[in-house]
Enzyme design. Structure first.
Site, mmCIF file in Angstrom:
data_model
loop_
_atom_site.group_PDB
_atom_site.id
_atom_site.type_symbol
_atom_site.label_atom_id
_atom_site.label_comp_id
_atom_site.label_asym_id
_atom_site.label_seq_id
_atom_site.Cartn_x
_atom_site.Cartn_y
_atom_site.Cartn_z
ATOM 1 N N GLN A 52 42.074 43.844 47.897
ATOM 2 C CA GLN A 52 40.968 43.536 46.973
ATOM 3 C C GLN A 52 39.613 43.609 47.662
ATOM 4 O O GLN A 52 38.582 43.650 46.999
ATOM 5 C CB GLN A 52 41.158 42.146 46.342
ATOM 6 C CG GLN A 52 42.329 42.092 45.380
ATOM 7 C CD GLN A 52 42.504 40.711 44.807
ATOM 8 O OE1 GLN A 52 43.145 39.859 45.407
ATOM 9 N NE2 GLN A 52 41.924 40.462 43.649
ATOM 10 N N LEU A 98 40.432 38.604 40.366
ATOM 11 C CA LEU A 98 39.058 38.822 40.842
ATOM 12 C C LEU A 98 38.663 40.284 40.700
ATOM 13 O O LEU A 98 37.484 40.607 40.562
ATOM 14 C CB LEU A 98 38.954 38.408 42.314
ATOM 15 C CG LEU A 98 39.158 36.914 42.603
ATOM 16 C CD1 LEU A 98 39.253 36.673 44.097
ATOM 17 C CD2 LEU A 98 38.031 36.087 42.000
ATOM 18 N N GLU A 140 49.940 38.089 44.200
ATOM 19 C CA GLU A 140 49.331 38.618 45.435
ATOM 20 C C GLU A 140 50.231 39.666 46.101
ATOM 21 O O GLU A 140 49.734 40.686 46.590
ATOM 22 C CB GLU A 140 49.021 37.474 46.413
ATOM 23 C CG GLU A 140 48.081 36.397 45.880
ATOM 24 C CD GLU A 140 46.788 36.911 45.263
ATOM 25 O OE1 GLU A 140 46.375 38.049 45.578
ATOM 26 O OE2 GLU A 140 46.197 36.186 44.447
#
Lengths: 165, 174
Positions: A52, A98, A140
């Site tokens: 990310q 995010l 994740e």
């Protein structure tokens, strides 16, 4: 410590499987500090993965202590080369990312998982996780495989699991 | 060129091709589509969608006349102050079911609003048989006075022959 820029979808790097970490050196630990700082600055973030921020390596943070309501957790975790080795049960839950601002959706995840990983010094770790923390870990680890929660959306009208007391 | 979002509402008997034909015309006219909700209510197909960049409500009405007539739709257009990127995450889900009778929605939503609940998404269906229909409703929203207030409101509803459940929603953001 620096807050790193977060890539946003449709950046192709978010769709790329990451390489294992084999150098457990000070540079790795410095990167982890930056990643932790970035996660702390992310609005409502309970985890973050290295891709990310454009680092295509198998590093992520899982931090269920940041959940809005208290949940069972193992504290803030840094997981290097995490692998989910067992799954049990499933539940629908809401996720956001995010890297996908301004959208949340429903995703099915295992309720309980066994996970093994290494810490920032290469020491082996293993965890039995459930519920919210297990969901963060699965979200994740997906990032490390180039999978976004958007790839796993289920119907908007899927019923959500009653949280176990 | 009109920069305001229009909200189009189209309703008609459900048949294949409504959405494809509607959006093809809008795209061809240079329209930008925003968020949309399309669903069946009873045997009717209902669409609401945000559209801008294709002119005034009257212009868009004219553009869509052919598809409206082809599918025998009712079309309504409002100019609004709508905006994108305004998503809000629900933090509670309320599910309701029970024998269908008059007043369920009013009772449930009335009790919820008193308890500080703001509805973000509501779907209800009538199922069961025609002789013994059941009402099923799923409401997602924000518990502005906390979930305990919602739970208390629901406890009273459960005394009135409805099965009402409150589920806290936690969003994993990673």
């Amino acid at each position: 410590m620096a807050t790193l820029d977060i890539l946003t979808y449709p950046d192709e790097r978010l769709k790329t499987a990451c390489e294992p970490v084999d150098q457990f050196d000070p540079a790795l630990r410095e990167f982890i500090e930056h990643l932790q700082e970035t996660c702390s600055g992310g609005p409502g973030a309970v985890g973050i993965a290295a891709p990310q921020v454009g680092e295509l390596r198998r590093i992520c943070i899982v931090d269920a202590t940041r959940a809005k309501r208290p949940v069972e957790n193992h504290g803030p975790l840094v997981l290097i080369n995490p692998e989910i080795t067992a799954w049990d049960g499933f539940a629908v839950g809401r996720e956001g990312c995010l890297s996908v601002p301004d959208y949340t959706g429903k995703v099915i995840r295992a309720e309980r998982i066994e996970l093994k990983a290494q810490d920032p010094f290469g020491k082996p770790l293993s965890f039995s996780m459930k519920g919210f923390e297990a969901r963060i870990a699965q979200h994740e680890v997906d990032h490390l495989d180039g999978i976004l929660f958007l790839d796993r959306l289920v119907s908007r009208h899927a019923d959500l699991q009653l949280r176990k007391k | 060129m009109n920069d305001k979002w229009l909200i189009l509402t189209l309703v008609g008997a459900d048949q294949p091709g409504i959405v494809a034909n509607l959006t093809r015309i809008l795209f061809g006219a240079g329209a930008e589509l925003g968020e949309a909700a399309m669903l069946r209510l009873g045997n009717q197909f209902a669409i609401m969608l945000m559209v801008r960049g294709a002119g005034s409500p009257e212009t868009v009405m004219g553009l869509l006349e052919s598809v409206r007539a082809q599918f025998d739709l009712k079309l309504h257009i409002d100019e609004t102050d709508a905006a994108l990127h305004e998503q809000r995450d629900p933090d509670v889900l309320v599910t309701v079911h029970g024998a269908d009778r008059a007043g369920i929605v009013a009772e449930v939503t009335g009790a919820l609003v008193e308890a500080g609940f703001n509805i973000l998404d509501l779907r209800s269906d009538v199922g069961g048989s025609t002789t013994s229909p059941i009402y099923i409703m799923q409401i997602e929203g924000e518990a502005r006075q906390g979930i305990e207030a919602i739970e208390q409101a629901v406890a009273a509803l459960n005394q009135q022959g409805l099965s009402v459940r409150v589920v806290p929603l936690d969003t994993v953001r990673g």
